[in-house]
Design a protein around this motif. Structure first.
Motif, PDB file in Angstrom:
ATOM      1  N   ARG A  97      -9.786   5.786  -4.136  1.00  0.00           N
ATOM      2  CA  ARG A  97      -8.869   5.710  -5.261  1.00  0.00           C
ATOM      3  C   ARG A  97      -7.458   6.035  -4.773  1.00  0.00           C
ATOM      4  O   ARG A  97      -7.251   6.913  -3.929  1.00  0.00           O
ATOM      5  CB  ARG A  97      -9.254   6.703  -6.374  1.00  0.00           C
ATOM      6  N   LEU A  98      -6.522   5.326  -5.327  1.00  0.00           N
ATOM      7  CA  LEU A  98      -5.106   5.535  -5.034  1.00  0.00           C
ATOM      8  C   LEU A  98      -4.588   6.615  -5.969  1.00  0.00           C
ATOM      9  O   LEU A  98      -4.594   6.452  -7.195  1.00  0.00           O
ATOM     10  CB  LEU A  98      -4.347   4.224  -5.256  1.00  0.00           C
ATOM     11  N   VAL A  99      -4.122   7.743  -5.401  1.00  0.00           N
ATOM     12  CA  VAL A  99      -3.689   8.864  -6.238  1.00  0.00           C
ATOM     13  C   VAL A  99      -2.204   9.191  -6.074  1.00  0.00           C
ATOM     14  O   VAL A  99      -1.693  10.103  -6.730  1.00  0.00           O
ATOM     15  CB  VAL A  99      -4.540  10.127  -5.955  1.00  0.00           C
ATOM     16  N   GLY A 100      -1.502   8.468  -5.216  1.00  0.00           N
ATOM     17  CA  GLY A 100      -0.071   8.703  -5.066  1.00  0.00           C
ATOM     18  C   GLY A 100       0.546   7.670  -4.145  1.00  0.00           C
ATOM     19  O   GLY A 100      -0.151   7.026  -3.347  1.00  0.00           O
ATOM     20  N   LEU A 101       1.858   7.488  -4.289  1.00  0.00           N
ATOM     21  CA  LEU A 101       2.620   6.592  -3.421  1.00  0.00           C
ATOM     22  C   LEU A 101       3.935   7.264  -3.063  1.00  0.00           C
ATOM     23  O   LEU A 101       4.564   7.911  -3.911  1.00  0.00           O
ATOM     24  CB  LEU A 101       2.917   5.254  -4.125  1.00  0.00           C
ATOM     25  N   THR A 102       4.347   7.107  -1.816  1.00  0.00           N
ATOM     26  CA  THR A 102       5.675   7.560  -1.417  1.00  0.00           C
ATOM     27  C   THR A 102       6.493   6.356  -0.972  1.00  0.00           C
ATOM     28  O   THR A 102       5.951   5.284  -0.678  1.00  0.00           O
ATOM     29  CB  THR A 102       5.615   8.580  -0.265  1.00  0.00           C
ATOM     30  N   TRP A 103       7.802   6.531  -0.957  1.00  0.00           N
ATOM     31  CA  TRP A 103       8.700   5.500  -0.406  1.00  0.00           C
ATOM     32  C   TRP A 103       9.713   6.226   0.478  1.00  0.00           C
ATOM     33  O   TRP A 103      10.602   6.921  -0.015  1.00  0.00           O
ATOM     34  CB  TRP A 103       9.410   4.711  -1.509  1.00  0.00           C
ATOM     35  N   ARG A 220      14.989  -3.696  -2.304  1.00  0.00           N
ATOM     36  CA  ARG A 220      13.983  -3.066  -1.447  1.00  0.00           C
ATOM     37  C   ARG A 220      12.729  -3.909  -1.285  1.00  0.00           C
ATOM     38  O   ARG A 220      11.890  -3.612  -0.421  1.00  0.00           O
ATOM     39  CB  ARG A 220      13.627  -1.662  -1.957  1.00  0.00           C
ATOM     40  N   ARG A 221      12.584  -4.957  -2.075  1.00  0.00           N
ATOM     41  CA  ARG A 221      11.429  -5.827  -1.880  1.00  0.00           C
ATOM     42  C   ARG A 221      11.411  -6.465  -0.501  1.00  0.00           C
ATOM     43  O   ARG A 221      10.354  -6.810   0.029  1.00  0.00           O
ATOM     44  CB  ARG A 221      11.394  -6.912  -2.959  1.00  0.00           C
ATOM     45  N   ALA A 222      12.595  -6.615   0.124  1.00  0.00           N
ATOM     46  CA  ALA A 222      12.666  -7.151   1.485  1.00  0.00           C
ATOM     47  C   ALA A 222      12.101  -6.176   2.507  1.00  0.00           C
ATOM     48  O   ALA A 222      11.801  -6.559   3.641  1.00  0.00           O
ATOM     49  CB  ALA A 222      14.113  -7.493   1.844  1.00  0.00           C
ATOM     50  N   ARG A 223      11.949  -4.894   2.117  1.00  0.00           N
ATOM     51  CA  ARG A 223      11.450  -3.873   3.037  1.00  0.00           C
ATOM     52  C   ARG A 223      10.012  -3.465   2.744  1.00  0.00           C
ATOM     53  O   ARG A 223       9.501  -2.513   3.364  1.00  0.00           O
ATOM     54  CB  ARG A 223      12.351  -2.626   2.980  1.00  0.00           C
ATOM     55  N   VAL A 224       9.356  -4.134   1.825  1.00  0.00           N
ATOM     56  CA  VAL A 224       7.953  -3.821   1.573  1.00  0.00           C
ATOM     57  C   VAL A 224       7.156  -4.099   2.839  1.00  0.00           C
ATOM     58  O   VAL A 224       7.234  -5.189   3.407  1.00  0.00           O
ATOM     59  CB  VAL A 224       7.408  -4.642   0.389  1.00  0.00           C
ATOM     60  N   ASN A 225       6.408  -3.105   3.289  1.00  0.00           N
ATOM     61  CA  ASN A 225       5.656  -3.235   4.527  1.00  0.00           C
ATOM     62  C   ASN A 225       4.559  -2.183   4.556  1.00  0.00           C
ATOM     63  O   ASN A 225       4.262  -1.550   3.530  1.00  0.00           O
ATOM     64  CB  ASN A 225       6.600  -3.113   5.731  1.00  0.00           C
ATOM     65  N   ASN A 226       3.999  -1.958   5.708  1.00  0.00           N
ATOM     66  CA  ASN A 226       2.862  -1.055   5.843  1.00  0.00           C
ATOM     67  C   ASN A 226       3.152   0.349   5.326  1.00  0.00           C
ATOM     68  O   ASN A 226       2.285   0.997   4.736  1.00  0.00           O
ATOM     69  CB  ASN A 226       2.441  -1.003   7.314  1.00  0.00           C
ATOM     70  N   GLY A 227       4.371   0.844   5.538  1.00  0.00           N
ATOM     71  CA  GLY A 227       4.701   2.192   5.122  1.00  0.00           C
ATOM     72  C   GLY A 227       5.565   2.283   3.895  1.00  0.00           C
ATOM     73  O   GLY A 227       5.956   3.375   3.479  1.00  0.00           O
ATOM     74  N   THR A 228       5.871   1.149   3.298  1.00  0.00           N
ATOM     75  CA  THR A 228       6.759   1.118   2.128  1.00  0.00           C
ATOM     76  C   THR A 228       6.179   0.159   1.086  1.00  0.00           C
ATOM     77  O   THR A 228       6.375  -1.045   1.210  1.00  0.00           O
ATOM     78  CB  THR A 228       8.172   0.658   2.546  1.00  0.00           C
ATOM     79  N   PRO A 229       5.514   0.706   0.066  1.00  0.00           N
ATOM     80  CA  PRO A 229       5.213   2.120  -0.175  1.00  0.00           C
ATOM     81  C   PRO A 229       3.991   2.581   0.620  1.00  0.00           C
ATOM     82  O   PRO A 229       3.165   1.762   1.030  1.00  0.00           O
ATOM     83  CB  PRO A 229       4.947   2.169  -1.675  1.00  0.00           C
ATOM     84  N   LEU A 298       3.250   7.662  -8.963  1.00  0.00           N
ATOM     85  CA  LEU A 298       2.594   6.370  -9.230  1.00  0.00           C
ATOM     86  C   LEU A 298       3.442   5.611 -10.239  1.00  0.00           C
ATOM     87  O   LEU A 298       2.942   5.098 -11.241  1.00  0.00           O
ATOM     88  CB  LEU A 298       1.166   6.580  -9.746  1.00  0.00           C
ATOM     89  N   SER A 299       4.724   5.530  -9.958  1.00  0.00           N
ATOM     90  CA  SER A 299       5.656   4.871 -10.868  1.00  0.00           C
ATOM     91  C   SER A 299       5.368   3.376 -10.937  1.00  0.00           C
ATOM     92  O   SER A 299       4.762   2.785 -10.039  1.00  0.00           O
ATOM     93  CB  SER A 299       7.097   5.088 -10.397  1.00  0.00           C
ATOM     94  N   GLU A 300       5.827   2.771 -12.018  1.00  0.00           N
ATOM     95  CA  GLU A 300       5.658   1.333 -12.186  1.00  0.00           C
ATOM     96  C   GLU A 300       6.314   0.567 -11.044  1.00  0.00           C
ATOM     97  O   GLU A 300       5.776  -0.427 -10.560  1.00  0.00           O
ATOM     98  CB  GLU A 300       6.253   0.891 -13.526  1.00  0.00           C
ATOM     99  N   GLU A 301       7.480   1.038 -10.617  1.00  0.00           N
ATOM    100  CA  GLU A 301       8.165   0.338  -9.529  1.00  0.00           C
ATOM    101  C   GLU A 301       7.330   0.353  -8.248  1.00  0.00           C
ATOM    102  O   GLU A 301       7.144  -0.682  -7.610  1.00  0.00           O
ATOM    103  CB  GLU A 301       9.529   0.975  -9.253  1.00  0.00           C
ATOM    104  N   ARG A 302       6.831   1.520  -7.876  1.00  0.00           N
ATOM    105  CA  ARG A 302       6.068   1.608  -6.630  1.00  0.00           C
ATOM    106  C   ARG A 302       4.757   0.839  -6.717  1.00  0.00           C
ATOM    107  O   ARG A 302       4.333   0.196  -5.746  1.00  0.00           O
ATOM    108  CB  ARG A 302       5.828   3.073  -6.260  1.00  0.00           C
ATOM    109  N   LEU A 303       4.098   0.895  -7.857  1.00  0.00           N
ATOM    110  CA  LEU A 303       2.873   0.110  -8.016  1.00  0.00           C
ATOM    111  C   LEU A 303       3.168  -1.381  -7.899  1.00  0.00           C
ATOM    112  O   LEU A 303       2.407  -2.140  -7.274  1.00  0.00           O
ATOM    113  CB  LEU A 303       2.221   0.414  -9.362  1.00  0.00           C
ATOM    114  N   GLY A 304       4.289  -1.829  -8.460  1.00  0.00           N
ATOM    115  CA  GLY A 304       4.667  -3.233  -8.354  1.00  0.00           C
ATOM    116  C   GLY A 304       4.960  -3.642  -6.927  1.00  0.00           C
ATOM    117  O   GLY A 304       4.605  -4.755  -6.488  1.00  0.00           O
ATOM    118  N   LEU A 305       5.601  -2.762  -6.163  1.00  0.00           N
ATOM    119  CA  LEU A 305       5.890  -3.056  -4.762  1.00  0.00           C
ATOM    120  C   LEU A 305       4.604  -3.112  -3.944  1.00  0.00           C
ATOM    121  O   LEU A 305       4.464  -3.938  -3.041  1.00  0.00           O
ATOM    122  CB  LEU A 305       6.844  -2.008  -4.197  1.00  0.00           C
ATOM    123  N   LEU A 306       3.634  -2.245  -4.260  1.00  0.00           N
ATOM    124  CA  LEU A 306       2.353  -2.304  -3.569  1.00  0.00           C
ATOM    125  C   LEU A 306       1.603  -3.580  -3.929  1.00  0.00           C
ATOM    126  O   LEU A 306       0.920  -4.170  -3.082  1.00  0.00           O
ATOM    127  CB  LEU A 306       1.511  -1.073  -3.914  1.00  0.00           C
TER     128      LEU A 306
END
Length: 349
Positions: A97-103, A220-229, A298-306
């Motif tokens: 289960r996904l319980v958190g995201l960092t950026w 920041r969508r251009a930087r979505v990658n393995n570590g972001t988020p 687990l903000s909407e923005e970070r979930l959308g980027l994931l």
């Protein structure tokens, strides 16, 4: 700040008969609240009264830990690491289960040879772009390069069809980015994606130049990658049987992130140990203020980027099946952790 060992009634030690003897954690060699907490001994202090040992997979011989960092097959494991293995494990049916995201902004650039004349994303048209290939279960290195280069091309309105993609087999005993940077140095490819502290140091050793700096892109969508988020995941079995332990573990991460926000010099020292890079590499990879960005949500923005990353990985064959990020995410453990931390601080005055 209140002592990490202070407790309210809601955090009384778990029953010795029920509690697992060991909790495990693993993290990537990058800035993480997990790494900060481990360096300071916060996990041991939190769970000592329960008789629960808290151990790092990184301290266990590979033949014992196997590939748990990637598969998350160990039910007592907390993982704060790249999203490629985390999504891959979920796509294979592992009950995480996904319980958190960092950026955390971690230097992401496209490098070229000095004097190449390539100085912007539009000049990647028709160029030979390096794509590493590693013989591992989930080739997150390849996924990172593809995602980073796609992001760079997108800044100029280009697509994958506008460039030439060159497979670069990884050297068995080479370091991070070694094969790609060697291919760049030797003229086999025209551009290489790299990220992080060790990449900054390696690029300087061969005199490579930055052609595209993804960190300065306003979107920041251009930087979505393995570590972001970057996700924090736990196993469903642990969450079902011991939700209190999960909440307490996450509360330690929240405390560690709060501490890091006020102690930039100490965070820099910890990052050198975590990444294996020197002071110059860490300074070059992480922008000023990065010590204030270790908090998870687990903000909407970070979930959308994931979700963007999940679509990319599935489209390029890295996932065995689609992953519904919204179904995967469980916000309750983080809510419980925040409430627990607030109660502790209130009790401590």
């Amino acid at each position: 700040m209140p002592s990490p060992t202070s407790r309210t009634a809601a955090t009384a030690p778990a029953s010795a008969a029920d509690a697992p003897p060991t909790l495990w954690f693993t993290r990537c060699p990058v800035p993480t609240a997990t790494g900060i907490a481990a360096d300071q001994g916060r996990f041991a202090r939190e769970f000592a009264a329960d008789g629960i040992a808290v151990r790092s997979l990184q301290d266990v011989p590979p033949e014992v830990a196997a590939d748990h960092h990637y598969t998350h097959a160990l039910t007592g494991l907390f993982r704060e690491g790249g999203n490629v293995p985390a999504l891959w494990a979920r796509s294979r049916g592992e009950r995480t289960r996904l319980v958190g995201l960092t950026w955390i902004e971690e230097r992401q650039v496209v490098l070229v040879r000095a004097g190449s004349g390539i100085s912007g994303p539009e000049q990647l048209r028709g160029r030979r772009l390096a794509v590493p290939r590693h013989g591992i279960g989930i080739d997150f290195w390849r996924a990172m390069a593809l995602s980073g280069l796609h992001g760079a091309l997108s800044l100029a309105g280009l697509t994958a069809d506008d460039a030439e993609w060159v497979d670069v087999p990884a050297a068995p005993d080479g370091g991070q980015w070694a094969a790609e940077l060697a291919a760049l140095r030797d003229g086999v490819v025209d551009a290489v994606y790299v990220k992080g502290a060790l990449a900054v140091e390696a690029a300087r050793r061969i005199g490579a130049e930055v052609a595209v700096d993804l960190d300065v892109a306003p979107d920041r969508r251009a930087r979505v990658n393995n570590g972001t988020p970057r996700p924090i995941t736990v196993h469903q079995d642990l969450l079902d049987k011991h939700p209190d332990l999960v909440a307490r573990f996450l509360s330690v991460l929240l405390e560690a992130a709060d501490w890091a926000a006020e102690h930039p010099a100490e965070v820099g020292r910890i990052l050198q140990a975590e990444t294996g890079a020197g002071e110059e590499g860490v300074a070059g990879a992480y922008a000023p203020g990065s010590h204030r960005t270790l908090h998870l949500d687990l903000s909407e923005e970070r979930l959308g980027l994931l979700e963007q990353q999940e679509r990319f990985l599935h489209r390029h064959g890295f996932l065995e099946a689609p992953v519904d990020v919204r179904v995967w995410a469980d916000p309750e453990p983080l809510r419980a952790a925040r409430a627990l931390l607030a109660a502790r601080r209130g009790a401590d005055g």
